[in-house]
Each structure stands twice: as C-alpha cells, then as structure tokens.
Design a protein around this motif. Sequence first.
Motif, short mmCIF file in Angstrom:
data_model
loop_
_atom_site.label_atom_id
_atom_site.label_comp_id
_atom_site.label_asym_id
_atom_site.label_seq_id
_atom_site.Cartn_x
_atom_site.Cartn_y
_atom_site.Cartn_z
N VAL A 1 -103.55 -88.12 86.95
CA VAL A 1 -102.92 -88.95 85.88
C VAL A 1 -102.35 -87.91 85.03
CG1 VAL A 1 -103.12 -91.06 84.55
CG2 VAL A 1 -104.41 -91.11 86.62
N ALA A 2 -101.24 -88.32 84.72
CA ALA A 2 -100.53 -87.57 83.71
C ALA A 2 -100.45 -88.10 82.23
CB ALA A 2 -98.93 -87.25 84.12
N ASP A 3 -100.58 -87.46 81.47
CA ASP A 3 -100.46 -88.02 79.83
C ASP A 3 -99.25 -87.15 79.20
OD1 ASP A 3 -100.65 -88.83 77.26
OD2 ASP A 3 -102.41 -87.64 76.84
N ARG A 4 -98.26 -88.05 78.99
CA ARG A 4 -97.08 -87.02 78.39
C ARG A 4 -96.98 -86.97 76.83
NH1 ARG A 4 -91.94 -90.95 79.50
NH2 ARG A 4 -90.90 -89.50 77.91
N ARG A 5 -98.04 -87.16 76.23
CA ARG A 5 -98.13 -87.12 74.87
C ARG A 5 -97.62 -85.79 74.27
NH1 ARG A 5 -98.44 -91.28 71.63
NH2 ARG A 5 -100.07 -92.00 72.75
N GLU A 6 -96.73 -85.88 73.16
CA GLU A 6 -96.26 -84.74 72.35
C GLU A 6 -96.71 -85.00 70.99
OE1 GLU A 6 -95.60 -81.69 73.49
OE2 GLU A 6 -95.13 -82.02 75.60
N LEU B 1 -105.21 -79.61 73.17
CA LEU B 1 -106.35 -80.59 73.51
C LEU B 1 -105.83 -81.48 74.66
CD1 LEU B 1 -108.33 -82.33 70.96
CD2 LEU B 1 -107.48 -83.70 72.69
N LEU B 2 -104.70 -81.93 74.70
CA LEU B 2 -104.18 -82.56 75.79
C LEU B 2 -104.28 -82.01 76.94
CD1 LEU B 2 -101.14 -84.17 73.68
CD2 LEU B 2 -103.51 -85.22 74.04
N ARG B 3 -104.48 -82.90 78.08
CA ARG B 3 -104.66 -82.69 79.51
C ARG B 3 -104.51 -83.64 80.48
NH1 ARG B 3 -110.62 -80.86 77.83
NH2 ARG B 3 -109.54 -81.25 75.85
N ASN B 4 -104.11 -83.57 81.68
CA ASN B 4 -103.90 -84.54 82.63
C ASN B 4 -105.31 -84.66 83.16
OD1 ASN B 4 -101.30 -84.69 81.99
ND2 ASN B 4 -100.54 -83.64 84.12
N VAL B 5 -105.70 -85.81 83.77
CA VAL B 5 -107.09 -86.03 84.37
C VAL B 5 -107.02 -86.27 85.85
CG1 VAL B 5 -109.07 -87.53 83.87
CG2 VAL B 5 -107.83 -86.79 81.96
N LEU B 6 -108.30 -85.77 86.22
CA LEU B 6 -108.17 -85.75 87.74
C LEU B 6 -109.36 -87.12 87.79
CD1 LEU B 6 -107.83 -85.10 90.89
CD2 LEU B 6 -109.44 -83.41 90.36
N PHE B 7 -109.04 -88.01 88.75
CA PHE B 7 -110.36 -88.92 89.14
C PHE B 7 -110.53 -88.62 90.63
CE2 PHE B 7 -108.54 -90.95 85.58
CZ PHE B 7 -109.40 -91.79 84.76
N LEU B 8 -111.71 -88.45 90.95
CA LEU B 8 -112.10 -88.22 92.40
C LEU B 8 -112.51 -89.63 92.96
CD1 LEU B 8 -114.43 -85.03 92.35
CD2 LEU B 8 -111.94 -85.22 93.03
N GLY B 9 -111.95 -89.87 94.19
CA GLY B 9 -112.18 -91.15 94.92
C GLY B 9 -113.70 -91.03 95.76
N ASP B 10 -113.89 -92.15 96.06
CA ASP B 10 -115.08 -92.32 96.89
C ASP B 10 -114.85 -92.91 98.27
OD1 ASP B 10 -114.91 -94.97 96.64
OD2 ASP B 10 -116.56 -95.20 95.24
N GLY B 11 -113.39 -93.18 98.71
CA GLY B 11 -113.12 -93.74 99.77
C GLY B 11 -113.25 -95.05 100.12
N ARG B 12 -114.05 -95.92 99.07
CA ARG B 12 -114.34 -97.27 99.05
C ARG B 12 -113.61 -97.96 98.02
NH1 ARG B 12 -118.86 -94.75 99.40
NH2 ARG B 12 -119.53 -95.30 97.28
N GLY B 13 -112.49 -97.33 97.38
CA GLY B 13 -111.57 -97.70 96.09
C GLY B 13 -112.29 -97.49 94.97
N GLY B 14 -113.25 -96.63 94.88
CA GLY B 14 -114.00 -96.43 93.63
C GLY B 14 -113.57 -94.88 93.18
N VAL C 1 -113.11 -86.60 86.34
CA VAL C 1 -113.67 -85.42 86.53
C VAL C 1 -113.46 -84.42 85.27
CG1 VAL C 1 -113.82 -83.23 87.71
CG2 VAL C 1 -113.36 -85.23 89.03
N ALA C 2 -114.39 -83.81 84.69
CA ALA C 2 -114.20 -83.16 83.29
C ALA C 2 -113.26 -81.85 83.69
CB ALA C 2 -115.63 -82.75 82.98
N THR C 3 -112.56 -81.39 82.54
CA THR C 3 -111.80 -80.16 82.76
C THR C 3 -112.63 -78.98 83.37
OG1 THR C 3 -111.00 -80.91 80.94
CG2 THR C 3 -110.26 -78.79 81.60
N GLN C 4 -113.90 -78.97 83.18
CA GLN C 4 -114.65 -77.66 83.62
C GLN C 4 -114.66 -77.76 85.25
OE1 GLN C 4 -115.56 -79.47 81.37
NE2 GLN C 4 -116.47 -78.28 79.49
N ILE C 5 -114.50 -78.97 85.63
CA ILE C 5 -114.54 -79.10 87.08
C ILE C 5 -113.11 -78.95 87.84
CG2 ILE C 5 -115.19 -80.54 89.17
CD1 ILE C 5 -117.40 -79.09 88.13
N SER C 6 -112.17 -79.91 87.16
CA SER C 6 -110.77 -79.99 87.50
C SER C 6 -109.99 -78.76 87.24
CB SER C 6 -110.03 -81.16 87.09
OG SER C 6 -110.10 -80.92 85.64
N GLY C 7 -110.07 -77.98 86.20
CA GLY C 7 -109.23 -77.01 85.79
C GLY C 7 -108.03 -77.11 85.22
N ILE C 8 -107.61 -78.53 85.34
CA ILE C 8 -106.29 -78.97 84.71
C ILE C 8 -106.37 -78.94 83.21
CG2 ILE C 8 -104.64 -80.70 84.75
CD1 ILE C 8 -104.96 -79.77 87.28
#
Length: 693
Positions: free
Chosen positions: A498-503, A510-523, A527-534
Amino acid sequence: MRNDNVNACDPNDPTPACGRRMLAVFVGLGLAALTAQPALAAAGCTPTLRTMPAGDAASDAAGRGQMFESIEVPGITDVQLSTNSGVLADIDQDGRTDVLLIQSGGSVTKPEGKLRLLLNRGCFRFDEHPVDIQGAGFTAAQLGTQTQIANMADFNKDGRLDILLTRSRGPYDAPSIGNSLLVSDGAFDRFREVGARMGIANDQGYNRATAIGDLDGDGWLDFAVGADNIGNTRRYGIPRHGLFLYRPAASGRFEDGRFEDMSTKGLAPDFPGEFVCNARKDRAGPDILFRDLDGDGDLDVVQSYHVDMNGSRATDLCASGEYRTGVWVWKNTLKETGVFGFEKAVDNGLAEEGRAIFEPAKQLYRTEKAAMSLPYMFTADVDNDGRLDVLGTGPTDASWTVKTDPTAARFWRNLGDFKFQEGLPASGLSALNWTYRQWAAFWGTDLPEKTQFDQMACKFNQLQVSICSKMTIGDYQFYHADALMEDFDNDGDVDILVADRREADGMWGLLRNVLFLGDGRGGFKPVATQISGIDRNSIAMETGDLNDDGLLDVVLLNSPFNSYPPNLPMVPPLPADRRLNSVYWNTGAHGGKANHWLRLRFEGVDHAALIGAQVELSRGDKLLGSRQLHTAQSYKSGGELAAHFGLGKARRGDVRVRLGTGEVKVFKNLAADAVYILDLKSGVARAQSSPGS
C-alpha cells in the motif's frame, strides 16, 4: 531509529512489543531462505544498493536481509523529474520487462510532459531508447502540458503495444490537446497519433486513469476514462468522464474506424458523462475499472467517486462539495441475455451512494447520506476461490476532502452471483485506517508535534469553519493513493503493498509504503520495515520481475508536487530527492527464495480476447490461485498481460485459461520455476528461452 518490531503484527496491537514476540521466528525464516538456494550474486547479478535519505525508515531497513532492497538503477532512480505514470511490460518483445515513464518538469500548473522508454538489458540495467511519434503536434521529448497517465495495449492488432495517453485540460491560459492514442507503426519504438481524428480527445476533462477491454464482444478494444475535480474546474479541467466504444469500418483497418462516446447515451444508466455544473448529477473519480466481477466472461464496469472540494466555494455548483460519493457498479448483460448493455447494480454489498449538504448558517457540510469517498479501487482473488475481491483506498484530510464516511479504506469479499460482503476488520486490513500516531507506535518512532504544511493546509480553506486546526500530524491518516496485490514471497498467497503519497515537512525520512502479507484465506498482517525493506513512500507503484529470477520487484513512482502544493505560504521547500523514483529488488529473503513459482505469458489471440481472461492454477482438484488479466492493476501505472503465481513448496501445477469468448485452454503439469509462453490458439505451452535470445 531502528527498533525490534520485525514481525507481521496483529493490526489491533500496533506497539513495538508485538514485534519482539516473533523476532526469532522471522530470523529463522530469513536464514532458511538464504540457505535454501544460491544467492543471486552466484548467478552474476548483484545490484548496487542505493543510499537512501537519512531517517527512521532507512535506519529500519539498513543492512541486508530484507525482502526488498532499494537499489541504484541509472535512468530510473537518478532522474529528477516528477513521474505522472509508468508502465512495466515487454515493449520490445525480447522476453524482458521494460519500463515506460511519463514524466514532467517545469511549473506545477503548466508541466511539460516527457515520454521515456527504458529497455531492460538484464540484471537491472536499462538503456534509454528513442521513441518516434508521427502525425502529432508533439514529440516524445515534449508531450505537451498536463500529460497524465499512460496505459498500453494492442489496439490495432499488429502484435505490438500501443499507448493510450490521457491529459488534463489545465488552466484556461494553457489548455492541453486532450487524450492521445499512439498506435505502433511497424516497430515497437515508432508510433502515429490517431486519437484526435478517432474522437477520444475529451479535451475539457480532467482526464486521469483509463480502463481497456472489449466490452461489447465485437473483437476490438474499447476503453473508458475517469475524470477528477479538485476544487476548481477553471484550473484543472472538469469531471467529464468518457465511455468509448470502438466502431470498426468496413475496411477492417483499425484507423478507418472511430470511437463513439457512449457516456451520455444511456448505455450505462447514471454513468457520469456530460458535465452540467449540477452537484446532484456531476461526480468526480480519477480511476475506473473494467473487471469480470461475476465470472461470466464479460467485463463489468466499476467506478468510485470522491469529493476533494473543501477548498471550493459551497455555492459554486460546478465545483461543489455536494457531489455524490460512493461506488457505482454496472453489470454487463451480454453473456446473460445475448444483448450488450449494462444494468446499474444496487444493494449488492459493493454499490453505494452518499452525499453531503452545506449548511450556510454553520459554514459546515453535514451528511445527508453516508457512503465511502475513496477514489482508488483494486482487485485480486485474495482467498483463492476464483473470484475477484475488492479493495478501496483514498485520502481523508479534512482540509480538502468532504467526507460522509470517515474511512480511509474499505474491503469487500466476492461471494459470487455479483454479491459482495464488506470485511475490513476480518481481513486484518483495518490498519489501513490507522493514524500516523498508531503507525509511529508500530514503527517504534516519534512524530513531530506538527508540520508547517498541514497547519497551512488547514488554514488554506477559508470557505467553511476550520475542522482540522487543532489536529497535529499524528491525527492524520495515510494519504492513500495506490496498492499492488501480488504474491511477493511466492508462498501462493496474494500480498498487498500500500502506498502513502504524503508529503510533509518533518515527515520526510519517516514515511514509507507498507507491505501486508496474505494468508491465502483473505487475511493480512502488516510487515515491519525491518522485514519488508520498503523505506520510501510514493504516489504510485508497479511490479514486475525486472531481473528474471522468479521474484516480483517493485518500482515506486514519485510526483511530490501532486501532493505538496508549493504555493501555500510558509511551506518549506521540497528536498531535491523527493522527485527521484525508487526500485526495490526482491531478494527472496524471509521465505520467497525457498518457494517455487510460475510466470505465464500468452500468444495466439489478440488483446481484445486476452484482456479479462481468467487464469487459474491448480493441483489436482485444489485451486491454488487465480488471476484476471488487465493492463492496469493499480492507479497511475500499467503492467503486462501476464500472470505470476507463487507455488509455495509445490513443484508443478495445471493451468486453465478461460477467454472472454468462452473458449477454455488447459495446460497440464507445468514444471515450476520457469516462464511459459501459452499459445491460446493451439493449446501448446513452451518454456521461454533465456530473455534477450
């Protein structure tokens, strides 16, 4: 500051402590991924890591071992131009994913567009390649003012990609020429402009994103364009949407035909065509989708509307905060009845309408009927049941947005039979409604007490009582703009970036886009930045396998002046690096490299048949996942008509492709970790040879 919050946390527990509970688990996953297969360096392709601007986000992503690493890609990450849109596709047809960018320089109100084609030479090396445009009053280097969003498909059926390009009208003293259609002229890098004579200019509209597909089943591509309104129709253009059906000529030659705008002719009841300066009829929505929502083989139409007009005069019906908001859905009746047309959906769980009314005595808007006001819509089969689910996002800033529903995100599960069920809390995506105060807790950092930009933005609106003057930056939510729904770790489950276009001053770094990992069942879990790297935010994004290793990389597209008007008093200047795009190399850490994958490309049919096709991957009787093919999966960007599947630990799979014509092709027992060309005419699958050969 770097923290220990490194897990995919429960959205209801945004504190750093939730991360520490699973640190050991993620470290184990990372080590397993790194030892399961040889590192990319062994294959002779080690991209150069990019030094990111200092800040909490970069600190959290420091070092190696993240899923994504920001890398240097000359020609993409080192050019200081605002990027209005981008397309990732195999444009020169050599098997590699190329990049086409629509960028601009110059002033904010009169930006001069530039088209740049970057050909992929492997291992994240791109060469800028000249593009020749004939029959137009513009060139690739000078596209004209207010150039907006590019989308690519083969309109003229010559086997090469054409470019559909939108433009906004802009100020009266610098009007644009409207939309263009650049058809290939015997080569991938040579085009002719045919849009003006084929009737698609819509030159008074604030034209934004397009949707492409064969709506009426005649074998030719049609398209629609979304149109916005941001407070002043005299500055940016009017919300004049278009629904263009191609009418072929007797000759069968594409350019002898024309496009007929059906937006005002009753084809889709209550479609917002002609702009009439009437707040009860006009609507603004920058995005529009063609999607087969009911799985019957024809393309339905979806558009969501918002009201970014707190800064307009409440008495000006041409730019009114009283516009209707919500989601309009039109069901294509072609397959059910044999007669092409649309029915407007109501009470199906997705469609809804709302409106605000201005009260002069209080100088405030009140809710007449509540509905979402989220302009951006995205679709994917997130629970692997073969049906498209829907995500909606958008901004909530009170300084310019008139809201009847305060939400920043909504999510719907597709139940089948054109029915939907709202399910944001159950999906775990409620975090998309967090404030920056909650995100700061998740990231383990502190926020500035206030920023000059947001305080000035609140005061900028003098047309109603201020409803945000007491807000600090911590009270704001993400300025949602884009989302990518793909399987980034190849575990077989769709993830969401998901993108956050805030300026905002004080928030850069401090701002960053955020990764959500799916579970294959719609959940999903963030994910924290230390894992995603974004460690960067952006206005738009696109994904593709840029280095041909079976893992999807990500390109972040930046256009900061679109989110940070520099003409407000006392607003600090933008840092120079804010206009730089970013490329994130998917390293395969944290599980991705240990998983298997398939990438599918298609031939044997033209794009009129291919767009909207349903591609399903299965093992035995179990559906592992499905993809629906479209040229634009996200806002302000386009992608290739291809399908990427993560297989997890599976090493083979069967693929079923159903075209809009109803024809079905099945490809059995495809071995994992390969790119296949599926011939949808002959039914033969062949593994793609090495790219570039």
